[in-house]
Motif scaffolding. Structure first.
Motif: not given
Lengths: 255, 255
Positions: A77-87
């Motif tokens: 989730s850390r990666i998701e938190d920083h990078d967000g979704g594709t849009e």
């Protein structure tokens, strides 16, 4: 390791933050106290972006070395938190909103062209550390998050009070980190306290956290050296003009 | 690539040194002009030791990636020059003689305990660069040696003129580098000029040399920031006292 040993180790980790976390650096007092020029705020935004941009790479390096699916699932989730979704979404995009709010071209900031070499060296050292050291040390190096909520809160309050560019949209990065960081750090702290089951591993964990405080401190030293006093910008780094697209609009004037 | 292209590339490399080599940094003018306190000289000796100590590791990383025995044979002398034999000789031992001359315990200096984190990050970035990048870039990053003889000569003259600790024994490191560096750099330069046979490779070679000037500049920025003005020593770094065993004796008094 007894429960008492664990408690003592926990206290030792907290002590490292008390002595070495970058909220003790004079640049932070300047920033939160409204004593930074807009150029100094911009320099901070440009350089700190480099740190933000490398966090997901650091966490991916960590995942790449984890053979425990549960650990990977918890960490991802850390990666998701920083990078967000594709849009949309994610800390990196929120940081670029702050860049816009201080009058910088977000594409310039995202290019990382003006970043100080010393910032790069410090941040890259962090990514390399997580790629190369034992997992326990890699997790321990993330524990500066223990000390982050205080600095984020101070930053939100200080920036809102002192700078015309600051509003909730500009500061969304910090507000969101206040939501995310506590559960991340709870997991990381429990991992480190559980896995540092010898004195040697405790020493290694403490050294990893110390290393990470150096990474953060070094970035502020670099900013201070280049843009505060005597303000000697190294060859090739941001010159105070590149990427500036407009002066920030006062909140009152914008309303 | 024509001979003219090669010449233009050579000129481009020299220009990078003219604009970015660390002889332009104010710390060097201070050092050579006799305006450093003995503490500032010691801080330089302690931190620069870390750079010296990593050079043989950098060159070993280079050898470890060379599948051409001729290239390895030509390059290997760099490790020998810095490390010396099992009992004596080598640039690292010569640097520790300088440490003694300025009143530092050479074991303290060799421990690298007091080294600034920013020095570490910059130097480690150099070792990582040579470990990870194409060989052409790794060789190109060594070409700051093109600009070193001038700085070594200025340093010998300036230190001898201005500091009581400086004599030929203390400065043997620099004298010896004046003998070694020219043949090293002749080889490296010929390699880079020959192998950068596309515009893209020339750009990569120029970027590698630029990176290396950043590595050197960043180290002096770190020194300046910690020990010159405003003189804010980061947590854990050398405090001006550790490892100091005596005040340097004036040359006249020692004779």
């Amino acid at each position: 390791m007894t429960a008492t040993d664990k408690q003592a180790f926990h206290a030792r980790l907290l002590e490292i933050g008390k002595e070495r976390y970058h909220d003790k650096h004079p640049f932070h007092a300047m920033l939160h106290g409204g004593r930074c020029t807009i150029s100094q705020v911009r320099a901070w935004v440009i350089n700190r972006y480099y740190y933000q941009s490398r966090i997901p790479m650091k966490d991916a390096a960590f995942l790449s070395r984890c053979d425990d699916p549960d650990l990977r699932r918890a960490w991802r989730s850390r990666i998701e938190d920083h990078d967000g979704g594709t849009e949309e979404g994610g800390g990196i995009r929120r940081w670029l909103r702050l860049a816009e709010a201080v009058g910088l071209d977000p594409d310039y900031v995202a290019s990382t062209r003006g970043v100080l070499p010393s910032t790069r060296f410090a941040v890259d050292a962090y990514v390399a550390f997580v790629r190369e050291r034992p997992l326990l040390e890699a997790v321990a190096s993330s524990l500066t998050e223990l000390f982050a909520p205080k600095i984020h809160s101070e930053r939100i309050a200080g920036l809102l009070e002192h700078y015309t560019f600051a509003d909730e949209a500009a500061l969304a990065y910090f507000r969101q980190r206040l939501n995310e960081a506590p559960s991340d750090v709870e997991f990381g702290l429990a991992y480190v306290l559980d896995h540092a089951d010898t004195r040697e591993k405790q020493d290694a964990g403490a050294a990893a956290l110390t290393f990470k405080t150096d990474v953060l401190w070094s970035q502020l030293d670099a900013l201070y050296s280049a843009y505060v006093t005597p303000g000697r910008v190294p060859p090739g780094a941001w010159d105070g003009r590149e990427g500036v697209v407009r002066e920030p609009v006062a909140r009152e004037a914008a309303e």
